[in-house]
Design a protein around this motif. Structure first.
Motif, PDB file in Angstrom:
ATOM      1  N   VAL A 215     -10.738   1.669 -14.059  1.00 28.99           N
ATOM      2  CA  VAL A 215     -11.741   2.730 -13.951  1.00 28.99           C
ATOM      3  C   VAL A 215     -12.309   3.074 -15.328  1.00 28.99           C
ATOM      4  O   VAL A 215     -11.677   2.829 -16.346  1.00 28.99           O
ATOM      5  CB  VAL A 215     -11.168   3.990 -13.262  1.00 28.99           C
ATOM      6  N   VAL A 216     -13.516   3.642 -15.305  1.00 30.38           N
ATOM      7  CA  VAL A 216     -14.191   4.020 -16.537  1.00 30.38           C
ATOM      8  C   VAL A 216     -14.659   5.466 -16.395  1.00 30.38           C
ATOM      9  O   VAL A 216     -15.651   5.745 -15.725  1.00 30.38           O
ATOM     10  CB  VAL A 216     -15.392   3.091 -16.832  1.00 30.38           C
ATOM     11  N   ALA A 217     -13.915   6.372 -16.991  1.00 30.28           N
ATOM     12  CA  ALA A 217     -14.262   7.801 -16.928  1.00 30.28           C
ATOM     13  C   ALA A 217     -15.364   8.111 -17.932  1.00 30.28           C
ATOM     14  O   ALA A 217     -15.466   7.444 -18.961  1.00 30.28           O
ATOM     15  CB  ALA A 217     -13.027   8.637 -17.217  1.00 30.28           C
ATOM     16  N   PRO A 218     -16.192   9.091 -17.647  1.00 29.10           N
ATOM     17  CA  PRO A 218     -16.122  10.027 -16.532  1.00 29.10           C
ATOM     18  C   PRO A 218     -16.793   9.461 -15.286  1.00 29.10           C
ATOM     19  O   PRO A 218     -17.700   8.640 -15.362  1.00 29.10           O
ATOM     20  CB  PRO A 218     -16.889  11.237 -17.055  1.00 29.10           C
ATOM     21  N   TYR A 219     -16.322   9.942 -14.142  1.00 27.27           N
ATOM     22  CA  TYR A 219     -16.932   9.539 -12.884  1.00 27.27           C
ATOM     23  C   TYR A 219     -16.591  10.555 -11.802  1.00 27.27           C
ATOM     24  O   TYR A 219     -15.707  11.391 -11.960  1.00 27.27           O
ATOM     25  CB  TYR A 219     -16.494   8.136 -12.448  1.00 27.27           C
ATOM     26  N   VAL A 220     -17.327  10.432 -10.701  1.00 24.35           N
ATOM     27  CA  VAL A 220     -17.055  11.199  -9.485  1.00 24.35           C
ATOM     28  C   VAL A 220     -17.033  10.177  -8.356  1.00 24.35           C
ATOM     29  O   VAL A 220     -18.014   9.460  -8.154  1.00 24.35           O
ATOM     30  CB  VAL A 220     -18.137  12.267  -9.211  1.00 24.35           C
ATOM     31  N   ARG A 221     -15.918  10.071  -7.650  1.00 23.61           N
ATOM     32  CA  ARG A 221     -15.827   9.091  -6.562  1.00 23.61           C
ATOM     33  C   ARG A 221     -15.210   9.731  -5.327  1.00 23.61           C
ATOM     34  O   ARG A 221     -14.361  10.607  -5.434  1.00 23.61           O
ATOM     35  CB  ARG A 221     -15.027   7.862  -6.964  1.00 23.61           C
ATOM     36  N   LEU A 222     -15.655   9.262  -4.183  1.00 21.81           N
ATOM     37  CA  LEU A 222     -15.048   9.673  -2.928  1.00 21.81           C
ATOM     38  C   LEU A 222     -13.682   9.016  -2.858  1.00 21.81           C
ATOM     39  O   LEU A 222     -13.570   7.791  -2.833  1.00 21.81           O
ATOM     40  CB  LEU A 222     -15.907   9.258  -1.736  1.00 21.81           C
ATOM     41  N   ALA A 223     -12.618   9.815  -2.858  1.00 22.31           N
ATOM     42  CA  ALA A 223     -11.259   9.291  -2.838  1.00 22.31           C
ATOM     43  C   ALA A 223     -10.715   9.201  -1.419  1.00 22.31           C
ATOM     44  O   ALA A 223      -9.892   8.341  -1.129  1.00 22.31           O
ATOM     45  CB  ALA A 223     -10.346  10.171  -3.688  1.00 22.31           C
ATOM     46  N   ASP A 224     -11.176  10.079  -0.540  1.00 23.39           N
ATOM     47  CA  ASP A 224     -10.644  10.081   0.813  1.00 23.39           C
ATOM     48  C   ASP A 224     -11.559  10.900   1.714  1.00 23.39           C
ATOM     49  O   ASP A 224     -12.206  11.844   1.267  1.00 23.39           O
ATOM     50  CB  ASP A 224      -9.239  10.690   0.821  1.00 23.39           C
TER      51      ASP A 224
ATOM     52  N   ARG B 158       0.853  -1.191   0.000  1.00 27.33           N
ATOM     53  CA  ARG B 158       0.000   0.000   0.000  1.00 27.33           C
ATOM     54  C   ARG B 158       0.881   1.231   0.000  1.00 27.33           C
ATOM     55  O   ARG B 158       1.894   1.284   0.688  1.00 27.33           O
ATOM     56  CB  ARG B 158      -0.897   0.037   1.233  1.00 27.33           C
ATOM     57  N   MET B 159       0.492   2.213  -0.759  1.00 30.19           N
ATOM     58  CA  MET B 159       1.223   3.467  -0.808  1.00 30.19           C
ATOM     59  C   MET B 159       0.477   4.512   0.005  1.00 30.19           C
ATOM     60  O   MET B 159      -0.719   4.371   0.275  1.00 30.19           O
ATOM     61  CB  MET B 159       1.431   3.891  -2.255  1.00 30.19           C
ATOM     62  N   ASN B 160       1.146   5.572   0.373  1.00 25.64           N
ATOM     63  CA  ASN B 160       0.559   6.628   1.193  1.00 25.64           C
ATOM     64  C   ASN B 160      -0.475   7.457   0.443  1.00 25.64           C
ATOM     65  O   ASN B 160      -1.413   7.972   1.038  1.00 25.64           O
ATOM     66  CB  ASN B 160       1.651   7.550   1.740  1.00 25.64           C
ATOM     67  N   VAL B 161      -0.305   7.611  -0.852  1.00 26.59           N
ATOM     68  CA  VAL B 161      -1.213   8.418  -1.666  1.00 26.59           C
ATOM     69  C   VAL B 161      -2.338   7.516  -2.178  1.00 26.59           C
ATOM     70  O   VAL B 161      -2.079   6.515  -2.860  1.00 26.59           O
ATOM     71  CB  VAL B 161      -0.461   9.077  -2.847  1.00 26.59           C
ATOM     72  N   GLU B 162      -3.571   7.866  -1.835  1.00 28.60           N
ATOM     73  CA  GLU B 162      -4.726   7.018  -2.157  1.00 28.60           C
ATOM     74  C   GLU B 162      -4.797   6.680  -3.634  1.00 28.60           C
ATOM     75  O   GLU B 162      -5.020   5.521  -4.002  1.00 28.60           O
ATOM     76  CB  GLU B 162      -6.014   7.724  -1.694  1.00 28.60           C
TER      77      GLU B 162
END
Length: 154
Positions: A17-26, A4-8
């Protein structure tokens, strides 16, 4: 990729992923109890297409300015270095549909804009690097696919 990396977003498989989208990243609870949420507002398909920098720059200015007409809870709207989208950072806990409504209303404002706010050498570090037409075209394409915004992966 197992570590796991620190940056989500570095832990997100951009091939799925399939753009376009809006997702809660953090979402983060701050020490005083306040909450901030960061949304991935993805305009183009990663590693397939990108927005040109004048378009990115103008969308950043337009969205940052106009979104604040709809809520006082916008913290930031910042471009991704890969030029495929933006991060929308909001104060508080949001209902997902309300985030989508904010994005939609703001992009409608972009379509009606007559100029890019603060696109000059006094208010911007590269005032000549803007495209209102590019920003409006990108907003129009994103809005045309509104029904797809909630689907992040195929």
């Amino acid at each position: 990729m197992t570590d796991r990396m620190n940056v989500e977003s570095f832990n997100l498989d951009h091939r799925t992923v399939v753009a376009p989208y809006v997702r809660l990243a953090d979402a983060k609870a701050l020490p005083a109890g306040d909450v901030i949420e960061k949304y991935d507002v993805r305009f183009t398909q990663p590693n397939v297409a990108h927005l040109e920098m004048p378009t990115v720059h103008s969308l950043e200015h337009l969205f940052a300015e106009h979104s604040r007409n709809h809520t006082d809870r916008v913290i930031d709207f910042s471009p991704m270095g890969c030029q495929t989208g933006f991060y929308l950072t909001l104060a508080g806990t949001w209902v997902y549909e309300d985030v989508l409504a904010l994005v939609e209303a703001t992009l409608q404002d972009v379509l009606g804009a007559q100029e890019v706010p603060a696109a000059n050498e006094v208010q911007c570090g590269w005032g000549a690097n803007h495209s209102l037409t590019g920003a409006q075209d990108a907003a129009r394409e994103f809005l045309a696919r509104r029904a797809e915004w909630s689907t992040v992966t195929a």
